[in-house]
Enzyme design. Sequence first.
Site, PDB file in Angstrom:
ATOM      1  N   LYS A 113       0.860  -1.193   0.000  1.00 36.60           N
ATOM      2  CA  LYS A 113       0.000   0.000   0.000  1.00 36.60           C
ATOM      3  C   LYS A 113       0.890   1.235   0.000  1.00 36.60           C
ATOM      4  CE  LYS A 113      -2.698   1.394   3.733  1.00 36.60           C
ATOM      5  NZ  LYS A 113      -2.116   2.718   4.064  1.00 36.60           N
ATOM      6  N   GLU A 115       0.652   5.761  -0.225  1.00 39.37           N
ATOM      7  CA  GLU A 115      -0.222   6.922  -0.070  1.00 39.37           C
ATOM      8  C   GLU A 115      -0.062   7.869  -1.248  1.00 39.37           C
ATOM      9  OE1 GLU A 115       0.533   8.720   3.750  1.00 39.37           O
ATOM     10  OE2 GLU A 115       0.126   6.860   4.831  1.00 39.37           O
ATOM     11  N   GLU A 182      -9.297   7.640   3.656  1.00 39.24           N
ATOM     12  CA  GLU A 182      -9.256   7.995   5.082  1.00 39.24           C
ATOM     13  C   GLU A 182      -9.769   9.425   5.288  1.00 39.24           C
ATOM     14  OE1 GLU A 182      -5.580   7.085   7.078  1.00 39.24           O
ATOM     15  OE2 GLU A 182      -6.162   8.159   8.893  1.00 39.24           O
TER      16      GLU A 182
HETATM   17  O1  KIV Z   1      -1.097   2.619   8.705  1.00 38.63           O
HETATM   18  C1  KIV Z   1      -2.294   2.320   8.845  1.00 38.63           C
HETATM   19  O2  KIV Z   1      -2.711   1.652   9.790  1.00 38.63           O
HETATM   20  C2  KIV Z   1      -3.225   2.803   7.831  1.00 38.63           C
HETATM   21  C3  KIV Z   1      -4.679   2.745   8.162  1.00 38.63           C
HETATM   22  C4  KIV Z   1      -5.015   3.827   9.092  1.00 38.63           C
HETATM   23  C5  KIV Z   1      -5.515   2.758   6.933  1.00 38.63           C
HETATM   24  O3  KIV Z   1      -2.806   3.254   6.808  1.00 38.63           O
END
Ligand code: KIV
Length: 275
Positions: A113, A115, A182
């Site tokens: 993941k 951002e 988010e």
């Molecule tokens: O790092 C994390 O836990 C996240 C969540 C808040 C989606 O990115």
Amino acid sequence: MKNTVLTLQKQKEEKDKIVMVTAYDYTTARIMDEAGVNTILVGDSLGMTMLGYEDTLSVTMEDMIHHSAAVARGAQNAFVVTDMPFMSYQTSVYDAVVNAGRLMKEGRANAVKLEGGVEYAPHIEAIVKASIPVVAHIGLTPQSVNAFGGFKVQGKDLKAAQKLIEDAKAIEAAGACMVVMECVPAKLAQKITEELTIPTIGIGAGPDCDGQVLVYQDLLGMYGGMRPKFVKVFADAGETMREGVKAYISETKEGTFPAADHCFKIEDSVIEKLY
Ligand code: KIV
């Protein structure tokens, strides 16, 4: 059965909500997996929840690999998504592919993941070309906390809302398999969810996303720091742990622990012959 990009996509199509929760170690991952979550996020939130930093910026690739590999060992069925930490992909498309590869090879993630929206479409495209599934994260992106000037709801005015829609579409076009939103107003998150073919996972983004994610210490009442508005505490495990440890302290001090059941035996004849 192991959840995959295909089973998560099918859940969107069948309107079966996707449940994601964070975990950062083997034991917690096993518990989450046995409880039946569809996907586990090894979030860089571990910087705050596990390492005690004030934000996620100090988290390193080594931290993420260490925790991701532990979670992967505990997740039999859940699809493991591991966060790319700050500055592991922002620097170049090349760095993004190399570091995503490390999270898969060494961290045994099923997806990574990162951002960002439109600006990171080339990075997403390159990682996907390397056969690595990518989950994107838009809205309040905690790695940009300094640029945002704090943890704030995103997409509230027309320009910002339009930018979020453009981000979501660019991410999908670049080949992302899912998107986390988010702190996005619920109606905007609903519109984005309807316009995308890939699943949306909300955190502070209302009930109409294809799934939800929460940090486990938040949902289990274990994190003593700030509690965002979107958090619901489903069980007070923090209090249960404190009570358990208090009982251990008092029984140890009273001498009622360990009891006979917790001790190993030896024949008296052996003890008697000792000098
Ligand atoms: O790092 C994390 O836990 C996240 C969540 C808040 C989606 O990115």
